[in-house]
Design a protein around this motif. Structure first.
Motif, PDB file in Angstrom:
ATOM      1  N   SER A  21       0.822  -1.219   0.000  1.00  0.00           N
ATOM      2  CA  SER A  21       0.000   0.000   0.000  1.00  0.00           C
ATOM      3  C   SER A  21       0.854   1.266   0.000  1.00  0.00           C
ATOM      4  CB  SER A  21      -0.925  -0.005   1.217  1.00  0.00           C
ATOM      5  OG  SER A  21      -0.153  -0.056   2.411  1.00  0.00           O
ATOM      6  N   SER A  22       2.075   1.176   0.448  1.00  0.00           N
ATOM      7  CA  SER A  22       2.949   2.356   0.497  1.00  0.00           C
ATOM      8  C   SER A  22       3.742   2.566  -0.790  1.00  0.00           C
ATOM      9  CB  SER A  22       3.928   2.236   1.660  1.00  0.00           C
ATOM     10  OG  SER A  22       3.246   2.212   2.884  1.00  0.00           O
ATOM     11  N   VAL A  24       2.669   2.833  -3.926  1.00  0.00           N
ATOM     12  CA  VAL A  24       2.039   3.865  -4.759  1.00  0.00           C
ATOM     13  C   VAL A  24       2.293   5.244  -4.162  1.00  0.00           C
ATOM     14  CG1 VAL A  24      -0.162   4.758  -5.617  1.00  0.00           C
ATOM     15  CG2 VAL A  24       0.300   2.299  -5.664  1.00  0.00           C
ATOM     16  N   GLU A  25       2.215   5.358  -2.860  1.00  0.00           N
ATOM     17  CA  GLU A  25       2.481   6.629  -2.200  1.00  0.00           C
ATOM     18  C   GLU A  25       3.928   7.067  -2.435  1.00  0.00           C
ATOM     19  OE1 GLU A  25       2.128   8.624   2.238  1.00  0.00           O
ATOM     20  OE2 GLU A  25       1.430   6.580   1.917  1.00  0.00           O
ATOM     21  N   LEU A  26       4.848   6.123  -2.359  1.00  0.00           N
ATOM     22  CA  LEU A  26       6.255   6.429  -2.615  1.00  0.00           C
ATOM     23  C   LEU A  26       6.458   6.871  -4.064  1.00  0.00           C
ATOM     24  CD1 LEU A  26       9.219   6.514  -1.757  1.00  0.00           C
ATOM     25  CD2 LEU A  26       9.363   4.088  -2.363  1.00  0.00           C
ATOM     26  N   GLN A  27       5.804   6.191  -4.985  1.00  0.00           N
ATOM     27  CA  GLN A  27       5.914   6.567  -6.397  1.00  0.00           C
ATOM     28  C   GLN A  27       5.381   7.986  -6.612  1.00  0.00           C
ATOM     29  OE1 GLN A  27       3.732   4.095  -9.115  1.00  0.00           O
ATOM     30  NE2 GLN A  27       4.943   4.766 -10.859  1.00  0.00           N
ATOM     31  N   ASN A  28       4.286   8.330  -5.977  1.00  0.00           N
ATOM     32  CA  ASN A  28       3.744   9.691  -6.084  1.00  0.00           C
ATOM     33  C   ASN A  28       4.722  10.718  -5.536  1.00  0.00           C
ATOM     34  OD1 ASN A  28       1.387   8.793  -7.251  1.00  0.00           O
ATOM     35  ND2 ASN A  28       0.262   8.714  -5.319  1.00  0.00           N
ATOM     36  N   PHE A  29       5.365  10.379  -4.430  1.00  0.00           N
ATOM     37  CA  PHE A  29       6.334  11.295  -3.832  1.00  0.00           C
ATOM     38  C   PHE A  29       7.536  11.490  -4.757  1.00  0.00           C
ATOM     39  CE2 PHE A  29       9.974  12.177  -0.986  1.00  0.00           C
ATOM     40  CZ  PHE A  29       9.563  13.414  -0.539  1.00  0.00           C
ATOM     41  N   GLN A  31       7.522  11.266  -8.015  1.00  0.00           N
ATOM     42  CA  GLN A  31       7.058  12.123  -9.109  1.00  0.00           C
ATOM     43  C   GLN A  31       7.011  13.587  -8.662  1.00  0.00           C
ATOM     44  OE1 GLN A  31       6.645  11.265 -12.290  1.00  0.00           O
ATOM     45  NE2 GLN A  31       7.361   9.245 -11.668  1.00  0.00           N
ATOM     46  N   TYR A  32       6.583  13.814  -7.433  1.00  0.00           N
ATOM     47  CA  TYR A  32       6.564  15.172  -6.888  1.00  0.00           C
ATOM     48  C   TYR A  32       7.981  15.751  -6.840  1.00  0.00           C
ATOM     49  CZ  TYR A  32       6.864  18.751  -3.310  1.00  0.00           C
ATOM     50  OH  TYR A  32       7.173  19.894  -2.626  1.00  0.00           O
TER      51      TYR A  32
END
Length: 81
Positions: A21-22, A24-29, A31-32
């Motif tokens: 679950s983390s 996807v959150e890491l991938q978003n970060f 990209q940010y």
């Protein structure tokens, strides 16, 4: 250089042990972070560029297009014909 490799190795280890679950959150970060870096580069390059109204050369171009400069410019540049 060794510190960078050590940091990469630790980061890979941490990523491999993240819950799914983390990820996807890491991938978003990530990209940010890339977007932020690109924005900073674009901002720095735009600060160095002159706006046309602030460019002193563009303001001077029309100055020699009026007499007495325009009357004798060909002769001054190319000599008497």
């Amino acid at each position: 250089m060794k510190n960078l490799q050590t940091a990469r190795t630790k980061l890979v280890f941490e990523i491999e042990h993240l819950p799914n679950s983390s990820i996807v959150e890491l991938q978003n970060f990530i990209q940010y972070l890339k977007f932020k870096q690109l924005s900073m580069i674009e901002k720095a390059s735009s600060r160095n560029a002159l706006r046309p109204e602030d460019d002193p050369m563009l303001g001077a171009f029309g100055l020699i297009d009026v007499p007495p400069f325009s009357d004798a410019i060909d002769e001054a540049l190319y000599g008497a014909l």
